[in-house]
Scaffold this active site. Sequence first.
Site, mmCIF file in Angstrom:
data_model
loop_
_atom_site.group_PDB
_atom_site.id
_atom_site.type_symbol
_atom_site.label_atom_id
_atom_site.label_comp_id
_atom_site.label_asym_id
_atom_site.label_seq_id
_atom_site.Cartn_x
_atom_site.Cartn_y
_atom_site.Cartn_z
ATOM 1 N N ARG A 1 58.493 29.140 22.486
ATOM 2 C CA ARG A 1 57.012 29.045 22.486
ATOM 3 C C ARG A 1 56.434 29.443 21.126
ATOM 4 O O ARG A 1 56.051 28.603 20.338
ATOM 5 C CB ARG A 1 56.450 29.907 23.633
ATOM 6 C CG ARG A 1 54.990 29.617 23.974
ATOM 7 C CD ARG A 1 53.977 30.234 23.048
ATOM 8 N NE ARG A 1 54.057 31.691 22.969
ATOM 9 C CZ ARG A 1 53.366 32.409 22.085
ATOM 10 N NH1 ARG A 1 52.563 31.815 21.223
ATOM 11 N NH2 ARG A 1 53.506 33.726 22.041
ATOM 12 N N HIS B 1 54.972 43.126 19.537
ATOM 13 C CA HIS B 1 55.115 41.698 19.189
ATOM 14 C C HIS B 1 54.759 41.593 17.708
ATOM 15 O O HIS B 1 53.605 41.401 17.337
ATOM 16 C CB HIS B 1 54.150 40.894 20.070
ATOM 17 C CG HIS B 1 54.104 39.426 19.792
ATOM 18 N ND1 HIS B 1 54.606 38.479 20.673
ATOM 19 C CD2 HIS B 1 53.584 38.706 18.767
ATOM 20 C CE1 HIS B 1 54.393 37.269 20.205
ATOM 21 N NE2 HIS B 1 53.768 37.373 19.042
ATOM 22 N N CYS C 1 51.676 31.272 14.149
ATOM 23 C CA CYS C 1 50.584 30.861 15.025
ATOM 24 C C CYS C 1 49.766 29.804 14.289
ATOM 25 O O CYS C 1 49.390 30.018 13.131
ATOM 26 C CB CYS C 1 49.701 32.057 15.384
ATOM 27 S SG CYS C 1 48.225 31.580 16.306
ATOM 28 N N ASN D 1 58.066 35.746 14.573
ATOM 29 C CA ASN D 1 58.309 37.107 15.060
ATOM 30 C C ASN D 1 59.548 37.677 14.399
ATOM 31 O O ASN D 1 60.366 36.939 13.850
ATOM 32 C CB ASN D 1 58.602 37.080 16.573
ATOM 33 C CG ASN D 1 57.389 36.729 17.384
ATOM 34 O OD1 ASN D 1 57.308 35.644 17.922
ATOM 35 N ND2 ASN D 1 56.448 37.633 17.476
HETATM 36 P P1 HMG Z 1 38.086 24.411 24.842
HETATM 37 O O1 HMG Z 1 37.956 23.161 24.022
HETATM 38 O O2 HMG Z 1 37.051 25.494 24.645
HETATM 39 O O3 HMG Z 1 38.203 24.080 26.403
HETATM 40 O O4 HMG Z 1 39.530 25.006 24.565
HETATM 41 P P2 HMG Z 1 37.205 23.464 27.441
HETATM 42 O O5 HMG Z 1 37.360 24.240 28.695
HETATM 43 O O6 HMG Z 1 35.822 23.287 26.839
HETATM 44 O O7 HMG Z 1 37.824 21.999 27.684
HETATM 45 C C1 HMG Z 1 37.866 21.032 26.636
HETATM 46 C C2 HMG Z 1 39.017 20.087 26.883
HETATM 47 O O8 HMG Z 1 40.245 20.826 26.870
HETATM 48 C C3 HMG Z 1 38.955 19.362 28.223
HETATM 49 O O9 HMG Z 1 39.592 18.101 28.026
HETATM 50 C C4 HMG Z 1 39.851 20.192 29.110
HETATM 51 O O10 HMG Z 1 40.409 19.441 30.152
HETATM 52 C C5 HMG Z 1 40.935 20.604 28.126
HETATM 53 P P3 HMG Z 1 38.745 16.763 27.722
HETATM 54 O O11 HMG Z 1 37.775 16.658 28.864
HETATM 55 O O12 HMG Z 1 38.066 16.996 26.392
HETATM 56 O O13 HMG Z 1 39.804 15.691 27.679
HETATM 57 N N1 HMG Z 1 41.595 21.870 28.523
HETATM 58 C C6 HMG Z 1 42.931 21.976 28.703
HETATM 59 N N2 HMG Z 1 43.923 21.093 28.578
HETATM 60 C C7 HMG Z 1 45.178 21.533 28.853
HETATM 61 N N3 HMG Z 1 45.454 22.815 29.220
HETATM 62 C C8 HMG Z 1 44.474 23.721 29.362
HETATM 63 C C9 HMG Z 1 43.145 23.303 29.098
HETATM 64 N N4 HMG Z 1 41.953 23.948 29.143
HETATM 65 C C10 HMG Z 1 41.024 23.062 28.799
HETATM 66 N N5 HMG Z 1 44.783 24.970 29.713
HETATM 67 C C11 HMG Z 1 41.465 26.292 25.164
HETATM 68 C C12 HMG Z 1 39.950 26.218 25.165
HETATM 69 C C13 HMG Z 1 41.847 27.699 25.520
HETATM 70 C C14 HMG Z 1 42.018 25.296 26.157
HETATM 71 C C15 HMG Z 1 41.969 25.921 23.739
HETATM 72 O O14 HMG Z 1 41.291 26.696 22.816
HETATM 73 C C16 HMG Z 1 43.453 26.113 23.568
HETATM 74 O O15 HMG Z 1 44.237 25.399 24.165
HETATM 75 N N6 HMG Z 1 43.852 27.095 22.741
HETATM 76 C C17 HMG Z 1 45.251 27.444 22.615
HETATM 77 C C18 HMG Z 1 45.538 27.989 21.278
HETATM 78 C C19 HMG Z 1 46.986 28.413 21.206
HETATM 79 O O16 HMG Z 1 47.829 27.960 21.967
HETATM 80 N N7 HMG Z 1 47.286 29.293 20.232
HETATM 81 C C20 HMG Z 1 48.627 29.784 20.048
HETATM 82 C C21 HMG Z 1 49.083 30.694 21.148
HETATM 83 S S1 HMG Z 1 48.466 32.345 20.993
HETATM 84 C C22 HMG Z 1 49.537 33.097 19.854
HETATM 85 O O17 HMG Z 1 50.385 32.451 19.286
HETATM 86 C C23 HMG Z 1 49.425 34.593 19.659
HETATM 87 C C24 HMG Z 1 50.541 35.366 20.380
HETATM 88 O O18 HMG Z 1 51.820 34.924 19.961
HETATM 89 C C25 HMG Z 1 50.405 36.871 20.061
HETATM 90 C C26 HMG Z 1 50.266 37.157 18.557
HETATM 91 O O19 HMG Z 1 51.173 36.816 17.795
HETATM 92 O O20 HMG Z 1 49.225 37.700 18.208
HETATM 93 C C27 HMG Z 1 50.464 35.195 21.901
HETATM 94 MG MG MG Z 2 52.817 35.571 18.149
#
Ligand code: HMG
Ligand code: MG
Length: 302
Positions: free
Chosen positions: A12, A204, A237, A246
């Site tokens: 992931r 993490h 990220c 990581n």
């Molecule tokens: P948004 O645009 O605000 O969502 O995104 P929305 O609710 O307004 O919906 C807009 C569109 O997104 C719609 O589709 C929804 O269906 C779709 P459309 O009608 O335009 O075709 N949608 C989704 N589709 C699939 N799966 C879902 C989903 N939710 C809405 N769950 C959202 C908000 C959270 C979805 C978006 O910002 C997003 O996907 N962000 C993810 C970012 C990400 O993955 N970042 C990396 C992971 S975090 C990380 O790496 C940190 C960590 O490792 C710890 C660290 O290191 O600090 C964990």
């Molecule tokens: Mg991370």
Amino acid sequence: MTSVRIVEMGPRDGLQNEKQLVSLATKLELIERLAAAGLREIEATSFVSPKWVPQMGDHDALMRALPRRAGVSYPVLTPNLQGFHAAMEAGADYVAVFAAASEAFSKKNINCSIAESIERFLPVMAEARDRGVKVRGYVSCVIACPYEGAVAPAKVAEVAQRLVDIGCHEVSLGDTIGVGTPASVQRMLEAVAVRVPLQRLAGHYHDTYGMAVANVHASYLFGLRAFDASVGGLGGCPYAKGATGNVATEDLVYLLHGLGTDTGIDLDALVDVASWISSQMGREPASRVARALLAKRPRVAA
Ligand code: HMG
Ligand code: MG
């Protein structure tokens, strides 16, 4: 013997930052090889929007195709109820919600404020409780934010406690951009530990400045017994430009075995996985331990 839990992030956090789409077959093989090397918690994918993170767009197919092994769990990220429902339909049984200690990062990463993110998690927590699904929580930017700079330890403590209050069994503390040092990590842990018991915390640490192993050691001495790591040091990220992966799982395992702790992981087998996935990505493993152990192996004649 003390034992330490390792949550493997390679499939992931490791792969989410790769520019080229990695095939489903390669992802499945990676997860299988990690399980065979002894990893017991392998974060498999994230049910986020494929428009935001295209690399994770095969989450459904992956969770449906993934062979389950007894004793191994495969957590997945779920940012909202839509992601949680999709994860449940695809057969996930352990999920994670992710918040941040920085408003700017929260907005860039999940398009909402910290308070709004917690509101979004509430229905996820309620449904997870009803279904008996464990939920892990992440706090990003526990040391600093790529947009706002230094983050106050008190803010990290507040968000971590909030995640526990809403029902997360564990909170993983993310140094997203890998700028922490043992001193700043300790200051952060001192603030968090006042509000969340140590046994519910995981470290993490990204390795951008080469401090991740030192930060794990400082956290271990502080009392943490759960760490996230990524095989071969893969990752970063997409919303934290320039951050590297990581702490490499093999560097972490070498450190922990040196401390006399039990991880249940076969280091040689893990180095094979690091070497294999790195070659799939067209590079050498980033970790010092993998490089050192690979260099000691007899060369096979061409
Ligand atoms: P948004 O645009 O605000 O969502 O995104 P929305 O609710 O307004 O919906 C807009 C569109 O997104 C719609 O589709 C929804 O269906 C779709 P459309 O009608 O335009 O075709 N949608 C989704 N589709 C699939 N799966 C879902 C989903 N939710 C809405 N769950 C959202 C908000 C959270 C979805 C978006 O910002 C997003 O996907 N962000 C993810 C970012 C990400 O993955 N970042 C990396 C992971 S975090 C990380 O790496 C940190 C960590 O490792 C710890 C660290 O290191 O600090 C964990
Ligand atoms: Mg991370």
